[in-house]
Design a protein around this motif. Sequence first.
Motif, PDB file in Angstrom:
ATOM      1  N   ASN A 306       0.902  -1.214   0.109  1.00 35.30           N
ATOM      2  CA  ASN A 306      -0.105  -0.015   0.063  1.00 35.30           C
ATOM      3  C   ASN A 306       0.827   1.321  -0.041  1.00 35.30           C
ATOM      4  O   ASN A 306       0.578   2.122  -0.726  1.00 35.30           O
ATOM      5  CB  ASN A 306      -0.993   0.117   1.381  1.00 35.30           C
ATOM      6  CG  ASN A 306      -2.247  -1.028   1.328  1.00 35.30           C
ATOM      7  OD1 ASN A 306      -2.506  -1.149  -0.065  1.00 35.30           O
ATOM      8  ND2 ASN A 306      -2.326  -1.556   2.039  1.00 35.30           N
ATOM      9  N   ASN A 320      -8.149   6.346  -0.651  1.00 37.46           N
ATOM     10  CA  ASN A 320      -8.428   6.687   0.871  1.00 37.46           C
ATOM     11  C   ASN A 320      -7.418   7.240   1.723  1.00 37.46           C
ATOM     12  O   ASN A 320      -6.315   6.534   1.720  1.00 37.46           O
ATOM     13  CB  ASN A 320      -9.116   5.297   1.429  1.00 37.46           C
ATOM     14  CG  ASN A 320      -9.490   5.367   3.088  1.00 37.46           C
ATOM     15  OD1 ASN A 320      -9.110   6.418   3.590  1.00 37.46           O
ATOM     16  ND2 ASN A 320     -10.619   4.574   3.415  1.00 37.46           N
ATOM     17  N   HIS A 322      -6.959   7.718   4.635  1.00 34.82           N
ATOM     18  CA  HIS A 322      -6.511   6.986   5.820  1.00 34.82           C
ATOM     19  C   HIS A 322      -5.600   5.761   5.457  1.00 34.82           C
ATOM     20  O   HIS A 322      -4.803   5.323   6.278  1.00 34.82           O
ATOM     21  CB  HIS A 322      -7.879   6.719   6.620  1.00 34.82           C
ATOM     22  CG  HIS A 322      -8.424   7.659   7.029  1.00 34.82           C
ATOM     23  ND1 HIS A 322     -10.061   7.650   7.233  1.00 34.82           N
ATOM     24  CD2 HIS A 322      -8.192   9.034   7.279  1.00 34.82           C
ATOM     25  CE1 HIS A 322     -10.521   8.804   7.817  1.00 34.82           C
ATOM     26  NE2 HIS A 322      -9.480   9.410   7.909  1.00 34.82           N
ATOM     27  N   THR A 323      -5.769   5.160   4.322  1.00 30.76           N
ATOM     28  CA  THR A 323      -5.120   3.807   4.050  1.00 30.76           C
ATOM     29  C   THR A 323      -3.421   4.307   4.028  1.00 30.76           C
ATOM     30  O   THR A 323      -2.676   3.629   4.416  1.00 30.76           O
ATOM     31  CB  THR A 323      -5.763   3.264   2.859  1.00 30.76           C
ATOM     32  OG1 THR A 323      -6.927   3.031   2.906  1.00 30.76           O
ATOM     33  CG2 THR A 323      -4.919   2.080   2.508  1.00 30.76           C
ATOM     34  N   GLU A 326      -2.142   5.198   7.526  1.00 25.50           N
ATOM     35  CA  GLU A 326      -1.721   3.836   8.278  1.00 25.50           C
ATOM     36  C   GLU A 326      -0.667   3.103   7.629  1.00 25.50           C
ATOM     37  O   GLU A 326       0.008   2.578   8.480  1.00 25.50           O
ATOM     38  CB  GLU A 326      -3.150   3.072   8.342  1.00 25.50           C
ATOM     39  CG  GLU A 326      -4.438   3.507   9.153  1.00 25.50           C
ATOM     40  CD  GLU A 326      -4.329   3.437  10.698  1.00 25.50           C
ATOM     41  OE1 GLU A 326      -3.004   3.101  11.069  1.00 25.50           O
ATOM     42  OE2 GLU A 326      -5.089   3.763  11.353  1.00 25.50           O
ATOM     43  N   SER A 327      -0.537   2.970   6.403  1.00 23.70           N
ATOM     44  CA  SER A 327       0.640   2.210   5.947  1.00 23.70           C
ATOM     45  C   SER A 327       1.661   2.752   6.436  1.00 23.70           C
ATOM     46  O   SER A 327       2.798   2.382   6.587  1.00 23.70           O
ATOM     47  CB  SER A 327       0.406   2.158   4.453  1.00 23.70           C
ATOM     48  OG  SER A 327      -0.593   1.521   3.936  1.00 23.70           O
TER      49      SER A 327
END
Length: 466
Positions: A306, A320, A322-323, A326-327
Amino acid sequence: MQPCTIELLQSFEPLSGVPTDQLQWLLDVGTCHEFTVGENIYEIGDTFTATNFLLYGKFNVCIQQGKQINEIGISEPGTISGYLPYSRGTSSIVRVTCVQDAIVLSVSIEDIKKATHLYFELTEALVHTMITRVRFATTRQQQYEKMFALGKLSAGLAHELNNPAAAIGRNASSLSELLKNIPKIFKQTAGLKLDNAQMEIFQERLHEIIDREQVEELSMLEKSSLEDELTDWLMDHQIDDYTFAEILVDYGFTIADLDYLAEIPPDYALVPVFKWLSYHLTTSKIVKEIAEASSRISELVGAVKNFSHMDRGGDKQYINIHTGLESTLTMLNYKIKKASIEVVRDFATDLPLAKALAGELNQVWTNIIDNAIDAMATNGKGTLTINTKKERNSVVVTITDNGPGIPEEISSMIFDPFFTTKEIGKGTGLGLDVVMRIIDQHHGSVKLKSEPGNTSFIVCIPINEK
């Protein structure tokens, strides 16, 4: 000393079109200096005091990366270095060492500044040199910045992958030893001739205990105390497996649970049945730990995928945010834990997708968060807060740390190429320049708000380019 002549200056490509009277002026106001092998004309961090024209000889150009000094090129006759008109560069980011006896014509900053008012062609030539130097240095430094960042991420990721991989190896070895003893345990329990009803009741009670919800997690002191109690119970019942108590505590067993199970088998079968129980629970725990470790490895591999977006093209897509955040946090997790930093996620639940280059934005999050971690290192701990929200037609990401802050007198320079507040070798000064360029590429904006104990980078990304 060999002569410094107009013809020699005309051999400099940038100066080839400069009138001879202006080149003569350079010779008149300049001073020729001799350098022998091993002498430095610049050390990293030295303030520029003159513009230097390399007439004869060669110099080795090196840059510091971490604790190492690495060569990036050779300066040969025809090189112009040091101060250049209208450049923001006031100090050297490289070490320049003589590797072949050299002669350098030095013209003071004060005289070069006079030239900008007196000689158009000379000024034009020096400005052109400055632009060329910035382009070359920026390209090389951007490569180093990427490799520098990749090195830090790789080190942390290797550590994160090593832990679950080592856990799988240890547990696989333990499981192998347990499986060797399974035939022996089977023989012991099979010879007890327990009826099916007893075994079914025992299994039901066992699952009743294992499957119940844990009320609360025990402290280390409470666990130790319970282990002692369970060990005493096992010894009272002639069960000499001293590691069994630790497994029982992990599964939430109490003295009452052991009494509840011990009611079922006859006295002569109690020790073999509980020996089987020990193997069953230990094997189940090992299998669970192997599953968790392999899941962690899969999670890290997914985060890498990601983060880099290896399976996507080079065009902007609706992603997204947020993805990506987070990654990035996963990739930096080792450094975050090492610095004792708490991460607070204040994510909007209704955040829309934004059209962007996911891999490029991940560079933005990495540079800002990595800088925040370094800033909080002076505290010995810290809190990193990431807030997301929708504001009109944009997604706004605010990354805040409680480090010492950025002084107001330098806050306007932090996005400039090569500007850094870190020690020599710990930063290239291009991280935030990369951030600015990527956000400009997305037609967004990035702003800084800082005071002691509260520094925020506010990144605004349009939801749609149009």
